[in-house]
Design a protein around this motif. Sequence first.
Motif, PDB file in Angstrom:
ATOM      1  N   TYR A 121       7.338  -8.440 -10.013  1.00 24.42           N
ATOM      2  CA  TYR A 121       7.634  -9.329  -8.677  1.00 24.42           C
ATOM      3  C   TYR A 121       7.823  -8.574  -7.677  1.00 24.42           C
ATOM      4  CZ  TYR A 121       9.938 -11.828  -5.252  1.00 24.42           C
ATOM      5  OH  TYR A 121      10.329 -12.266  -4.129  1.00 24.42           O
ATOM      6  N   GLN A 122       8.379  -7.270  -7.600  1.00 28.13           N
ATOM      7  CA  GLN A 122       8.391  -6.448  -6.482  1.00 28.13           C
ATOM      8  C   GLN A 122       7.147  -6.094  -5.855  1.00 28.13           C
ATOM      9  OE1 GLN A 122      11.269  -3.629  -7.560  1.00 28.13           O
ATOM     10  NE2 GLN A 122      13.013  -5.191  -6.944  1.00 28.13           N
ATOM     11  N   SER A 123       6.294  -5.775  -6.757  1.00 32.70           N
ATOM     12  CA  SER A 123       4.974  -5.247  -5.926  1.00 32.70           C
ATOM     13  C   SER A 123       4.161  -6.414  -5.757  1.00 32.70           C
ATOM     14  CB  SER A 123       4.137  -4.380  -7.241  1.00 32.70           C
ATOM     15  OG  SER A 123       4.080  -5.123  -8.412  1.00 32.70           O
TER      16      SER A 123
ATOM     17  N   GLN B 158      -0.039   5.250  -5.898  1.00 31.81           N
ATOM     18  CA  GLN B 158       1.242   5.540  -5.792  1.00 31.81           C
ATOM     19  C   GLN B 158       2.249   4.444  -6.198  1.00 31.81           C
ATOM     20  OE1 GLN B 158       2.614   8.625  -4.606  1.00 31.81           O
ATOM     21  NE2 GLN B 158       4.781   7.525  -5.368  1.00 31.81           N
ATOM     22  N   VAL B 159       1.750   3.163  -5.881  1.00 31.87           N
ATOM     23  CA  VAL B 159       2.778   1.923  -6.207  1.00 31.87           C
ATOM     24  C   VAL B 159       2.690   2.063  -7.720  1.00 31.87           C
ATOM     25  CG1 VAL B 159       2.885  -0.436  -6.263  1.00 31.87           C
ATOM     26  CG2 VAL B 159       2.395   0.806  -4.042  1.00 31.87           C
ATOM     27  N   LEU B 160       1.336   2.226  -8.219  1.00 37.80           N
ATOM     28  CA  LEU B 160       1.375   2.018  -9.612  1.00 37.80           C
ATOM     29  C   LEU B 160       2.254   3.081 -10.424  1.00 37.80           C
ATOM     30  CD1 LEU B 160      -2.343   0.692 -10.402  1.00 37.80           C
ATOM     31  CD2 LEU B 160      -0.100  -0.564 -10.517  1.00 37.80           C
ATOM     32  N   VAL B 161       2.165   4.364 -10.018  1.00 36.78           N
ATOM     33  CA  VAL B 161       2.740   5.253 -10.564  1.00 36.78           C
ATOM     34  C   VAL B 161       4.211   5.058 -10.542  1.00 36.78           C
ATOM     35  CG1 VAL B 161       3.324   7.776 -10.401  1.00 36.78           C
ATOM     36  CG2 VAL B 161       1.272   7.216 -10.122  1.00 36.78           C
ATOM     37  N   GLN B 162       4.773   4.304  -9.476  1.00 37.82           N
ATOM     38  CA  GLN B 162       6.129   4.044  -9.585  1.00 37.82           C
ATOM     39  C   GLN B 162       6.478   2.669 -10.269  1.00 37.82           C
ATOM     40  OE1 GLN B 162       6.359   3.780  -5.427  1.00 37.82           O
ATOM     41  NE2 GLN B 162       7.126   5.907  -4.932  1.00 37.82           N
ATOM     42  N   THR B 163       5.609   1.925 -10.574  1.00 37.29           N
ATOM     43  CA  THR B 163       5.950   0.497 -11.056  1.00 37.29           C
ATOM     44  C   THR B 163       5.450   0.325 -12.498  1.00 37.29           C
ATOM     45  OG1 THR B 163       4.052  -0.568 -10.086  1.00 37.29           O
ATOM     46  CG2 THR B 163       6.036  -0.767  -8.875  1.00 37.29           C
ATOM     47  N   ALA B 173      -3.843   6.106 -12.428  1.00 37.63           N
ATOM     48  CA  ALA B 173      -3.207   6.232 -11.016  1.00 37.63           C
ATOM     49  C   ALA B 173      -2.756   7.475 -10.669  1.00 37.63           C
ATOM     50  CB  ALA B 173      -2.038   5.132 -11.194  1.00 37.63           C
ATOM     51  N   GLN B 174      -2.125   8.210 -11.735  1.00 39.21           N
ATOM     52  CA  GLN B 174      -1.443   9.510 -11.386  1.00 39.21           C
ATOM     53  C   GLN B 174      -2.936  10.612 -10.686  1.00 39.21           C
ATOM     54  OE1 GLN B 174       1.998  10.478 -12.122  1.00 39.21           O
ATOM     55  NE2 GLN B 174       1.403  12.032 -10.726  1.00 39.21           N
ATOM     56  N   LYS B 175      -4.057  10.578 -11.723  1.00 35.33           N
ATOM     57  CA  LYS B 175      -5.072  11.477 -11.192  1.00 35.33           C
ATOM     58  C   LYS B 175      -5.612  10.930 -10.055  1.00 35.33           C
ATOM     59  CE  LYS B 175      -7.105  11.075 -15.367  1.00 35.33           C
ATOM     60  NZ  LYS B 175      -8.566  10.934 -16.163  1.00 35.33           N
ATOM     61  N   MET B 176      -5.847   9.697  -9.538  1.00 33.09           N
ATOM     62  CA  MET B 176      -6.143   9.166  -8.337  1.00 33.09           C
ATOM     63  C   MET B 176      -5.543   9.962  -7.280  1.00 33.09           C
ATOM     64  SD  MET B 176      -7.444   5.511  -8.736  1.00 33.09           S
ATOM     65  CE  MET B 176      -8.133   4.662 -10.330  1.00 33.09           C
ATOM     66  N   ARG B 177      -4.044   9.533  -7.606  1.00 36.67           N
ATOM     67  CA  ARG B 177      -3.321   9.898  -6.321  1.00 36.67           C
ATOM     68  C   ARG B 177      -3.190  11.489  -6.026  1.00 36.67           C
ATOM     69  NH1 ARG B 177       3.189  10.200  -7.096  1.00 36.67           N
ATOM     70  NH2 ARG B 177       2.487  12.037  -8.075  1.00 36.67           N
TER      71      ARG B 177
END
Lengths: 372, 304
Positions: A121-123, B158-163, B173-177
């Motif tokens: 949801y947050q994203s 970055q968002v994906l690494v976090q979520t 995602a990490q590799k791309m970042r």
Amino acid sequence: MSKTALAPALAGKRVLICVGSGGVGKTTAAASLALRAAADGRKSLVCTIDPAKRLANSLGLSGGLGNTETRVPATALEPLGIQSRAPLYAMMLDMKQTWDDLITRVAPPDQRERILSNRFYQSLSTALAGSQEYISMEKLWELRRRGEYELIVLDTPPTAHALDFLDAPNRVLDFLDNEAAKWLLSPALKAGKFGMSLFNRSGYVMRALAKFTGTEMLQELSNFMLAISSMNEGFRERARGVRQLLEDPSTGFVLVTSPHPERMDEAIHFHTLLKQHRMEVVSLVVNRVHPMPPEALWEDAATLTPTRRAKVEETLRELQVLAEQDRTGVEQLQAACPGVPIVQVPRFELDVHDITALWRTGRYLLGDEALE
Amino acid sequence: MAGLLDKRLWIVSGKGGVGKSTVAAALALASARAGRRTLVCEVNAQERVSRFLERPAAGPEVTLLEENLWAVDVRPQEAMREYGLMVLRFETLYKTVFENRLVRYFLRFIPSLQELVLLGKIMFHLQEKLPDGRWRFDTIVMDAPATGHAISFLSVPQVLVQTVPPGPMSREAQKMRDLLVDPAVTAAVLVALPEEMPVNEALELHAALRDKVNIRTHAAVLNQSFPERFTEADLEALLGHPELHHAAKAHHDRAAQAVLAGTKLERNLHAPVFTVPRLFTPEFGRDAIEQVMGHLEPLVTGEL
């Protein structure tokens, strides 16, 4: 001076949606239209997406614009020397806040926190693509349903793709109404264990999908879907409402573009899509058009000293090239969108963002003034 | 100053309508002319770059435009397919999974998956090698989306690494970042016009790239600038010709605005600003791109 197609629209429509690619002057056009409608006696609201502080400043809102409607003070119109016959309101859509409000309103109380704190949801509700387009129309629907304004002018987010905008409510509806989604959700709803059923029933396919996204990711997503499934009805009703609103005869689209070839291609594409979706394009606004310098200027220039004459003539030649380019552009646009009225707004000397500039833009939009 | 040729991924962005594709095309051409195998990537766009260079549209396949210069329009559906095939390895498996009705609906709902595969394809080409071990492309020019979309597009890893929970998607995602934030690999070129809003957007983009994505601004391009032409004395002498004075004054003001914009960019970005004059050609094609390229030469080579 003859009136443009925007004049009857401004007097008769309840909703005008300004669409177009980024950087063509949508925000200015939207604000000018609302300002003019208010001046003419219709209580109006301009709802902008652009976090442009200058729009707020030019409307006399020193505190900036927020997610609630703010009345534009009468003193803001003083430099124009006019007295507005109805109030003008302005707001700037805060995407995140609007999403949160929507969830709070639609979700059952026991699910709210679970949804608001879910990572998906947050994203979904902040930076990610597609959700801006959806939520801006959602807000429009809500404002329109409240019926407080005689006219709402919506400035839309600069779409990467025209389709993102038109497709947003359909996407939500499709998702909820889809057989696949129902199939996915219903046994879960019965069993109350959505995640489990997902992996058991789909077996091979889901295992392969998990290879792609990771198992935990699927679990997390299924938790999210289970949480929002409680809001299906609410979402469905609203998404349908949004779609109806877009097709309603009291809603009109104002397609804003600039005569630059790149922008025009996008405008033509957008126009085709609007037609396909049976949405009414009230008018095409071509912003920042260069007028042709009159012939008399060349004669005048011939009287100057040679150096100055050369400089002036070079400037006139450049203006001529720009004017010719723009004229060709407008002709191509008209040929590609037959039957759609085109309104041209000239390029002003400098990009000014004050109330006078908004008013001046409005005069061209409504046909009080026109390019030669 | 180090030139762009020291980097491999050139990201071109800025406010909509400032001429990003023009600059991307000119930079790509300069890279190719410098002998680098260059791929210019448009992101689900209308393929302006190949049109500007007066070549047939490249489409979703990497297409050779001319010596050392390839182009591709990175589109979601094709990119998703390639990405899926890469992860799942077998066509039949891909079909079973990705052409499953249910899965497609499911995938559509995964936030930012589309951006991930689009960016993923570009990053894939960045790491692609020839059989002899050299890079398949020495330079990748990314004609990125406009400001707001660029930030969310480039933030996706970055968002994906976090979520997202640990798994294949987060590893990708990490590799791309890691590649995006490596200043030895990636350089951002921000394009603006000498007007207030585009300049402000360039500054915002610069701050967002720095804070959210950790990408450094390498340089800015001030496109469509009016060079100074009329002196104060000229303007005074023209006072007797009101309409000519008006035209001259407008030109003068524009030129002054370009100077101001350049200064503002330079001060706030702490990066060099390259000025490209407004071109007055009836057709905007290859000739125009070559002219723009001429003005951007020092940005590419680093030789001022």
